[in-house]
Design an enzyme around this catalytic site. Structure first.
Site, mmCIF file in Angstrom:
data_model
loop_
_atom_site.group_PDB
_atom_site.id
_atom_site.type_symbol
_atom_site.label_atom_id
_atom_site.label_comp_id
_atom_site.label_asym_id
_atom_site.label_seq_id
_atom_site.Cartn_x
_atom_site.Cartn_y
_atom_site.Cartn_z
ATOM 1 N N SER A 14 0.940 -1.293 -0.203
ATOM 2 C CA SER A 14 0.051 -0.053 0.049
ATOM 3 C C SER A 14 0.841 1.255 -0.120
ATOM 4 N N GLU A 34 9.997 -5.062 -5.800
ATOM 5 C CA GLU A 34 9.149 -5.585 -5.097
ATOM 6 C C GLU A 34 9.615 -7.241 -5.287
ATOM 7 N N CYS A 42 -1.943 -5.997 2.256
ATOM 8 C CA CYS A 42 -3.332 -5.625 1.958
ATOM 9 C C CYS A 42 -4.121 -6.520 0.820
ATOM 10 N N CYS A 47 -6.349 -7.103 4.234
ATOM 11 C CA CYS A 47 -7.706 -6.615 4.226
ATOM 12 C C CYS A 47 -8.586 -7.107 3.121
ATOM 13 N N LYS A 50 -9.248 -10.864 3.034
ATOM 14 C CA LYS A 50 -9.902 -11.190 4.432
ATOM 15 C C LYS A 50 -11.243 -10.772 4.477
ATOM 16 N N TYR A 98 -2.527 -2.946 -9.630
ATOM 17 C CA TYR A 98 -1.410 -2.270 -9.104
ATOM 18 C C TYR A 98 -0.343 -2.081 -9.875
ATOM 19 N N ALA A 114 15.227 -6.741 -2.225
ATOM 20 C CA ALA A 114 16.358 -5.509 -2.341
ATOM 21 C C ALA A 114 17.038 -5.694 -0.973
ATOM 22 N N TYR A 184 -6.907 -7.710 16.404
ATOM 23 C CA TYR A 184 -7.753 -7.724 15.031
ATOM 24 C C TYR A 184 -7.934 -9.181 14.479
ATOM 25 N N GLU A 188 -10.976 -11.638 14.071
ATOM 26 C CA GLU A 188 -11.743 -11.352 12.678
ATOM 27 C C GLU A 188 -11.888 -13.000 12.204
ATOM 28 N N GLY A 268 0.111 -11.385 16.506
ATOM 29 C CA GLY A 268 0.688 -10.114 16.219
ATOM 30 C C GLY A 268 1.900 -9.943 15.055
ATOM 31 N N ASP A 309 3.585 0.000 7.864
ATOM 32 C CA ASP A 309 3.728 -0.852 8.919
ATOM 33 C C ASP A 309 4.986 -0.793 9.455
ATOM 34 N N THR A 317 -4.099 0.127 6.127
ATOM 35 C CA THR A 317 -3.794 0.631 4.890
ATOM 36 C C THR A 317 -4.060 2.143 4.665
ATOM 37 N N HIS A 441 -34.640 7.009 9.485
ATOM 38 C CA HIS A 441 -35.358 6.207 10.103
ATOM 39 C C HIS A 441 -35.980 4.990 9.155
ATOM 40 N N GLU A 446 -29.234 5.890 13.258
ATOM 41 C CA GLU A 446 -30.118 7.225 13.879
ATOM 42 C C GLU A 446 -30.287 7.160 15.364
HETATM 43 P P1 FAD Z 1 2.755 -4.079 2.965
HETATM 44 O O1 FAD Z 1 1.613 -4.129 2.333
HETATM 45 O O2 FAD Z 1 3.093 -5.300 3.812
HETATM 46 O O3 FAD Z 1 4.015 -4.038 1.743
HETATM 47 C C1 FAD Z 1 5.118 -4.166 1.932
HETATM 48 C C2 FAD Z 1 5.778 -4.962 0.482
HETATM 49 O O4 FAD Z 1 7.311 -4.985 0.650
HETATM 50 C C3 FAD Z 1 5.455 -6.394 0.414
HETATM 51 O O5 FAD Z 1 4.735 -6.733 -0.912
HETATM 52 C C4 FAD Z 1 6.603 -7.182 0.644
HETATM 53 O O6 FAD Z 1 6.860 -8.559 -0.269
HETATM 54 C C5 FAD Z 1 7.434 -6.134 0.054
HETATM 55 N N1 FAD Z 1 9.102 -6.230 0.436
HETATM 56 C C6 FAD Z 1 9.339 -6.707 1.815
HETATM 57 N N2 FAD Z 1 10.738 -6.738 1.898
HETATM 58 C C7 FAD Z 1 11.148 -6.474 0.646
HETATM 59 C C8 FAD Z 1 12.503 -6.395 0.130
HETATM 60 N N3 FAD Z 1 13.540 -6.733 0.837
HETATM 61 N N4 FAD Z 1 12.702 -6.140 -1.390
HETATM 62 C C9 FAD Z 1 11.449 -6.216 -1.925
HETATM 63 N N5 FAD Z 1 10.490 -6.110 -1.510
HETATM 64 C C10 FAD Z 1 10.056 -6.038 0.054
HETATM 65 N N6 FAD Z 1 -5.381 -2.851 7.413
HETATM 66 C C11 FAD Z 1 -6.693 -2.254 7.155
HETATM 67 O O7 FAD Z 1 -6.891 -0.860 7.070
HETATM 68 N N7 FAD Z 1 -7.912 -2.803 7.186
HETATM 69 C C12 FAD Z 1 -7.979 -4.078 7.290
HETATM 70 O O8 FAD Z 1 -9.360 -4.645 7.100
HETATM 71 C C13 FAD Z 1 -6.904 -4.733 7.140
HETATM 72 N N8 FAD Z 1 -6.933 -6.052 7.422
HETATM 73 C C14 FAD Z 1 -5.893 -6.908 7.544
HETATM 74 C C15 FAD Z 1 -5.822 -8.229 7.682
HETATM 75 C C16 FAD Z 1 -4.729 -8.822 7.696
HETATM 76 C C17 FAD Z 1 -4.742 -10.482 7.718
HETATM 77 C C18 FAD Z 1 -3.543 -8.481 7.768
HETATM 78 C C19 FAD Z 1 -2.196 -9.148 7.923
HETATM 79 C C20 FAD Z 1 -3.315 -7.018 7.702
HETATM 80 C C21 FAD Z 1 -4.477 -6.104 7.642
HETATM 81 N N9 FAD Z 1 -4.666 -4.762 7.349
HETATM 82 C C22 FAD Z 1 -5.723 -4.082 7.421
HETATM 83 C C23 FAD Z 1 -3.083 -4.128 7.820
HETATM 84 C C24 FAD Z 1 -2.653 -3.772 6.217
HETATM 85 O O9 FAD Z 1 -2.537 -4.788 5.350
HETATM 86 C C25 FAD Z 1 -1.539 -2.875 6.361
HETATM 87 O O10 FAD Z 1 -1.387 -2.069 7.281
HETATM 88 C C26 FAD Z 1 -0.938 -2.609 5.045
HETATM 89 O O11 FAD Z 1 -0.783 -3.542 3.989
HETATM 90 C C27 FAD Z 1 0.675 -1.760 5.293
HETATM 91 O O12 FAD Z 1 1.101 -1.453 4.056
HETATM 92 P P2 FAD Z 1 2.787 -1.188 3.838
HETATM 93 O O13 FAD Z 1 2.741 -0.633 2.444
HETATM 94 O O14 FAD Z 1 3.438 -0.704 4.850
HETATM 95 O O15 FAD Z 1 3.232 -2.859 3.852
HETATM 96 P P1 NAP Z 2 -2.640 -7.417 17.443
HETATM 97 O O1 NAP Z 2 -3.935 -6.611 16.940
HETATM 98 O O2 NAP Z 2 -1.486 -6.692 18.083
HETATM 99 O O3 NAP Z 2 -3.082 -8.597 18.462
HETATM 100 C C1 NAP Z 2 -2.109 -9.579 18.835
HETATM 101 C C2 NAP Z 2 -2.541 -10.488 19.777
HETATM 102 O O4 NAP Z 2 -1.693 -11.298 20.144
HETATM 103 C C3 NAP Z 2 -3.285 -9.889 21.253
HETATM 104 O O5 NAP Z 2 -4.276 -10.563 21.663
HETATM 105 C C4 NAP Z 2 -2.059 -9.978 22.026
HETATM 106 O O6 NAP Z 2 -2.469 -10.136 23.380
HETATM 107 C C5 NAP Z 2 -1.641 -11.651 21.637
HETATM 108 N N1 NAP Z 2 0.061 -11.779 21.685
HETATM 109 C C6 NAP Z 2 0.869 -10.991 21.518
HETATM 110 N N2 NAP Z 2 2.168 -11.411 21.764
HETATM 111 C C7 NAP Z 2 1.785 -12.469 22.293
HETATM 112 C C8 NAP Z 2 2.572 -13.624 22.966
HETATM 113 N N3 NAP Z 2 3.851 -13.278 23.137
HETATM 114 N N4 NAP Z 2 1.852 -14.739 23.766
HETATM 115 C C9 NAP Z 2 0.699 -14.384 23.482
HETATM 116 N N5 NAP Z 2 -0.173 -13.794 22.811
HETATM 117 C C10 NAP Z 2 0.521 -12.821 22.496
HETATM 118 O O7 NAP Z 2 -2.110 -7.979 16.087
HETATM 119 P P2 NAP Z 2 -2.647 -8.808 14.745
HETATM 120 O O8 NAP Z 2 -4.031 -9.431 15.264
HETATM 121 O O9 NAP Z 2 -1.751 -9.673 14.331
HETATM 122 O O10 NAP Z 2 -2.786 -7.496 13.633
HETATM 123 C C11 NAP Z 2 -1.789 -6.760 13.520
HETATM 124 C C12 NAP Z 2 -2.072 -5.304 12.919
HETATM 125 O O11 NAP Z 2 -2.632 -5.432 11.685
HETATM 126 C C13 NAP Z 2 -3.023 -4.649 13.897
HETATM 127 O O12 NAP Z 2 -2.760 -4.066 15.049
HETATM 128 C C14 NAP Z 2 -3.713 -3.737 12.807
HETATM 129 O O13 NAP Z 2 -3.089 -2.636 12.734
HETATM 130 C C15 NAP Z 2 -3.452 -4.541 11.606
HETATM 131 N N6 NAP Z 2 -4.879 -5.047 11.279
HETATM 132 C C16 NAP Z 2 -5.924 -4.307 11.139
HETATM 133 C C17 NAP Z 2 -7.095 -4.862 10.440
HETATM 134 C C18 NAP Z 2 -8.193 -3.895 10.478
HETATM 135 O O14 NAP Z 2 -7.937 -3.083 10.131
HETATM 136 N N7 NAP Z 2 -9.305 -4.490 10.385
HETATM 137 C C19 NAP Z 2 -7.084 -6.136 10.556
HETATM 138 C C20 NAP Z 2 -6.068 -6.957 10.845
HETATM 139 C C21 NAP Z 2 -4.891 -6.392 10.887
HETATM 140 P P3 NAP Z 2 -2.443 -8.653 24.244
HETATM 141 O O15 NAP Z 2 -3.441 -8.134 23.885
HETATM 142 O O16 NAP Z 2 -2.195 -9.485 25.666
HETATM 143 O O17 NAP Z 2 -1.151 -8.022 24.083
#
Ligand code: FAD
Ligand code: NAP
Length: 461
Positions: A14, A34, A42, A47, A50, A98, A114, A184, A188, A268, A309, A317, A441, A446
């Site tokens: 993203s 990439e 994403c 996103c 999912k 993209y 890279a 999250y 989810e 996480g 991230d 995203t 309504h 509302e």
């Molecule tokens: P990324 O999208 O992770 O992109 C990083 C890119 O860098 C990747 O394509 C990777 O292959 C590439 N890369 C890494 N290292 C190298 C390298 N050395 N050389 C070349 N390429 C490389 N956010 C929301 O807002 N809404 C949601 O509903 C949501 N749902 C999510 C569900 C899940 C299961 C997960 C895991 C995340 C979700 N997120 C959601 C979070 C969202 O996906 C991220 O915040 C977002 O993708 C971050 O974008 P980014 O560009 O920082 O990284």
């Molecule tokens: P997260 O929201 O940070 O949740 C991680 C979970 O793992 C929490 O329940 C945490 O517990 C637990 N945990 C962490 N370390 C642990 C350990 N050592 N042992 C046991 N449990 C542990 O992480 P995520 O679900 O992987 O999502 C990552 C990020 O992606 C989110 O923070 C969010 O920003 C993004 N995301 C966004 C969406 C969306 O926008 N809808 C969807 C998916 C992901 P505690 O709470 O006790 O720390």
């Protein structure tokens, strides 16, 4: 010396794609590297897929609910592989979209992994073999993150578990899934699997899911998930995983055991910086390898920047997109600042949780005197379905300024409702203005413009 650019972007997710495209449109010579599929987390394992799976689960619930409205649903059948194949086709289309955005903007796309070799140089291990050197006056690190789970030393047998990336290509839907971690992703997928008819156990180390969200809302959502048939185990961690005649067996820190056909570790994510070479060229890294940056997204090396991230601020995203847009403008046009105030977010559970602004505890700590308006009710649709499902709405108002400082919604449409409130809060809406707004309504939303009486007790101990 290699090819020379104004900007070399590492990562086509993203943040990276947005930064590369906008910078090129502003006249910069840009290359983007990439290593995997275009669109990043994403698009490929986050996103978008999912949300498609969550729509799939919602149709499953709708089939149950339809009966209350006179429909017969005999002969229903769910085909996981058909859903995954349809999802894959859409993701492939998006990968192409993209790539097309970058090509049309004139960005040079380099396929490979890279490594940063100097303050202005990157070496790419090309996907087709060989190496390519790129030189950029600026380097932008937009490598995102990856799922994290404890090591096999900490939890023997953990290699038999899934992380979220694995779920999007499961060959079949397991009958019983155990999810560890209730952030999250854990929440989810608990409701996605449940909606698809899977027996789900959600286990986490604290007493409530979704740390960081409003405590009352967390409690309410936990009840809603339990009412949908999700078994919740709190206050424990897996210590050992093996397999017996009944499937995968988890031993818990409190001495108990559970069985499942698949285990998701949703514990996480960590930044994707291992082996990227950043420390070797002088970039200071933060906890878990994150890349701290200043307000211009600059690292400790003046020519190296980072967004998304990997900077570990808000992992969403739209935030990565906003950071990337701000970065491109700061470097190649006007000096644009980015505000992290009122970032809305939604957890795509069933029901969804949509939120903007502060939780009650933080609002009280920041403003002292706040008014809390809260309501829990069965929405009209469920008066006929018979489903044990309620909605919750909660507004937090700073008494001194009358400004709305927090909105929390639990409802199947919470994400859509919360987006409008994010715009209103960004514009500084007051409770008086909300009261002057006419409702639509009959809707759930509302209720948010008709809450007149603040409650007198506090939900925060
Ligand atoms: P990324 O999208 O992770 O992109 C990083 C890119 O860098 C990747 O394509 C990777 O292959 C590439 N890369 C890494 N290292 C190298 C390298 N050395 N050389 C070349 N390429 C490389 N956010 C929301 O807002 N809404 C949601 O509903 C949501 N749902 C999510 C569900 C899940 C299961 C997960 C895991 C995340 C979700 N997120 C959601 C979070 C969202 O996906 C991220 O915040 C977002 O993708 C971050 O974008 P980014 O560009 O920082 O990284
Ligand atoms: P997260 O929201 O940070 O949740 C991680 C979970 O793992 C929490 O329940 C945490 O517990 C637990 N945990 C962490 N370390 C642990 C350990 N050592 N042992 C046991 N449990 C542990 O992480 P995520 O679900 O992987 O999502 C990552 C990020 O992606 C989110 O923070 C969010 O920003 C993004 N995301 C966004 C969406 C969306 O926008 N809808 C969807 C998916 C992901 P505690 O709470 O006790 O720390």
């Amino acid at each position: 010396m290699g090819d020379a650019y104004d900007l070399v972007v590492i990562g086509g997710g993203s943040g990276g794609v947005r930064a590369a495209r906008v910078s090129a449109q502003l006249g910069a010579r840009v290359a983007l590297v990439e290593g995997a599929r275009m669109g990043g987390t994403c698009v490929n394992v986050g996103c978008v897929p999912k949300k498609l799976l969550s729509y799939g689960a919602r149709f499953g619930e709708a089939l149950d609910d339809m009966r209350g409205y006179g429909w017969s649903t005999t002969g229903r059948r769910f085909d996981w592989s058909a859903l995954i194949a349809a999802k894959d086709r859409e993701i492939e289309r998006l990968n192409g979209v993209y790539r097309g955005l970058l090509d049309r903007a004139g960005v040079t796309v380099v396929e490979g992994w890279a490594r940063v070799t100097g303050p202005e140089t990157v070496s790419v291990a090309l996907a087709g073999g060989g190496e390519r050197e790129l030189r950029g006056e600026r380097l932008l690190v937009a490598v995102g993150g990856k799922p994290w789970r404890p090591s096999a030393d900490e939890v023997p047998g953990i290699e038999q578990t899934w992380v979220s990336d694995d779920l999007f290509a499961l060959p079949e839907l397991p009958p019983r899934v155990l999810i560890v971690g209730a952030g999250y992703i854990g929440c989810e997928f608990a409701t996605i699997f449940r909606g698809l008819g899977v027996q789900v156990t959600l286990a986490h180390r604290s007493d409530l899911p979704l740390r960081g969200f409003d405590e009352e809302v967390r409690r309410f959502l936990a009840q809603q998930m339990a009412a949908s048939g999700i078994e919740c185990i709190t206050g424990c961690m897996p210590t050992y995983i093996d397999r017996d005649h009944n499937g995968l067996r988890v031993r818990w820190s409190d001495g108990g055991t559970s069985h499942a056909d698949g285990i998701l570790m949703a514990t996480g994510r960590i930044p994707n910086t291992a082996g990227l070479g950043l420390e070797d060229v002088g970039v200071a890294l933060g906890p878990e390898g994150s890349v701290p940056v200043d307000e211009r997204f600059c690292t400790t090396v003046p020519s190296i920047f980072a967004v998304g991230d990997v900077i570990d601020r808000v992992q969403l995203t739209p935030v990565a997109l906003a950071e990337a847009t701000a970065f491109a403008h700061q470097q190649f046009a006007d000096d644009r600042a980015l505000s992290y105030e009122n970032v809305p977010s939604a957890v795509f559970t069933s029901p969804q949780l949509g939120t903007v602004g502060l939780c009650e505890a933080k609002a009280r700590a920041k403003y002292g005197d706040i008014d809390v308006y809260a309501s829990t009710f069965r929405s009209l649709v469920h008066t006929l379905t018979g489903r044990d499902r309620k909605s919750m709405l909660k507004l937090l108002v700073d008494r001194a300024s009358d400004r709305l400082v927090g909105v929390h919604i639990v409802d199947p449409d919470a994400a859509e409702i919360a987006q409008g409130f994010a715009a209103a809060m960004q514009a500084g809406i007051t409770k008086r203005q909300l009261d002057a707004t006419i409702g639509i309504h009959p809707t759930v939303a509302e209720e948010l413009v008709t809450m007149r009486t603040p409650r007198t007790d506090s939900a925060v101990p």
